[in-house]
Design a protein around this motif. Structure first.
Motif, mmCIF file in Angstrom:
data_model
loop_
_atom_site.group_PDB
_atom_site.id
_atom_site.type_symbol
_atom_site.label_atom_id
_atom_site.label_comp_id
_atom_site.label_asym_id
_atom_site.label_seq_id
_atom_site.Cartn_x
_atom_site.Cartn_y
_atom_site.Cartn_z
ATOM 1 N N ALA A 88 -11.662 2.163 4.223
ATOM 2 C CA ALA A 88 -10.602 2.995 4.351
ATOM 3 C C ALA A 88 -10.936 4.239 5.175
ATOM 4 O O ALA A 88 -11.953 4.785 5.012
ATOM 5 N N LEU B 217 -8.223 -0.893 -1.355
ATOM 6 C CA LEU B 217 -8.422 -0.829 0.237
ATOM 7 C C LEU B 217 -10.070 -0.824 0.481
ATOM 8 O O LEU B 217 -10.695 -0.248 -0.231
ATOM 9 N N VAL C 288 0.830 -1.149 -0.007
ATOM 10 C CA VAL C 288 -0.006 0.003 -0.100
ATOM 11 C C VAL C 288 0.854 1.204 -0.093
ATOM 12 O O VAL C 288 2.001 1.315 0.664
ATOM 13 N N TYR D 187 -7.217 0.596 7.197
ATOM 14 C CA TYR D 187 -8.146 -0.206 6.049
ATOM 15 C C TYR D 187 -8.086 -1.491 6.405
ATOM 16 O O TYR D 187 -7.226 -2.134 7.085
ATOM 17 N N ASN E 292 -3.955 6.244 -4.179
ATOM 18 C CA ASN E 292 -3.464 4.980 -3.934
ATOM 19 C C ASN E 292 -2.536 4.527 -4.858
ATOM 20 O O ASN E 292 -3.171 3.895 -6.131
ATOM 21 N N ASN F 3 -7.600 -5.162 4.153
ATOM 22 C CA ASN F 3 -7.132 -5.960 2.870
ATOM 23 C C ASN F 3 -8.206 -6.737 2.240
ATOM 24 O O ASN F 3 -9.166 -6.803 2.882
#
Length: 173
Positions: A76, A73, A42, A134, A67, A136
């Motif tokens: 978030a 994400l 990330v 966030y 991003n 995943n």
């Protein structure tokens, strides 16, 4: 594989390589001194900052973040923290948060901050720390720091008034 908390520094690794030579014999060779570095899964980068707040005043500052990592994400949230008492957000708080929700790889998001600079602030960069929390793709909660952010106040607003001439006399309306 690196853990989610591995830092982006070089790590020295070694190992043993097994192979078959031309005669079909199994051989091993020790390997030392390899350097590997994790690629962040990330990466939140600052794309732009539009500053509209004067010294001793308030205004709206627009920050655009992207991003740049390869992963999308989920759920978030962005938390921004001023690193100086001269720069505050909203109701005089040094922190502000935004619910982002889904943030796909390659997408940019714009955040509009109500910023306030104190009367004793100067026309210099004031740093802000940013953290994105966030989930995943495996629904595991993580966080990542944004790259460096800073806001510079505009010049102090000045108001001048002058009267050139008037027919109005003292005591008259």
């Amino acid at each position: 594989r690196f853990s989610e908390t591995a830092s982006k520094t070089s790590y020295s690794v070694g190992g043993v390589m097994e192979y078959m030579n031309e005669d079909g014999q199994k051989r091993t060779t020790e390997i030392n001194g390899l350097s590997v570095q994790p690629i962040g899964s990330v990466d939140i980068s600052t794309v732009g900052v539009d500053e509209n707040t004067p010294i001793g005043g308030s205004g709206i500052t627009n920050i655009t973040l992207e991003n740049e990592g390869p992963n999308d994400l989920q759920n978030a949230n962005l938390k921004l923290t001023s690193n100086s008492n001269a720069l505050l957000f909203e109701s005089g708080s040094p922190t502000t948060s935004f619910s982002v929700g889904e943030w796909d790889s390659g997408d940019s998001k714009e955040f509009n901050l109500r910023t306030v600079f104190s009367d004793d602030s100067t026309k210099s960069d004031y740093s802000i720390s940013g953290t994105v929390n966030y989930d995943n793709e495996d629904d595991i909660s993580n966080s990542v720091e944004t790259d460096s952010l800073s806001i510079k106040p505009l010049d102090r607003q000045k108001v001048e008034a002058s009267v050139k001439s008037s027919d109005l006399r003292e005591g008259e309306e």
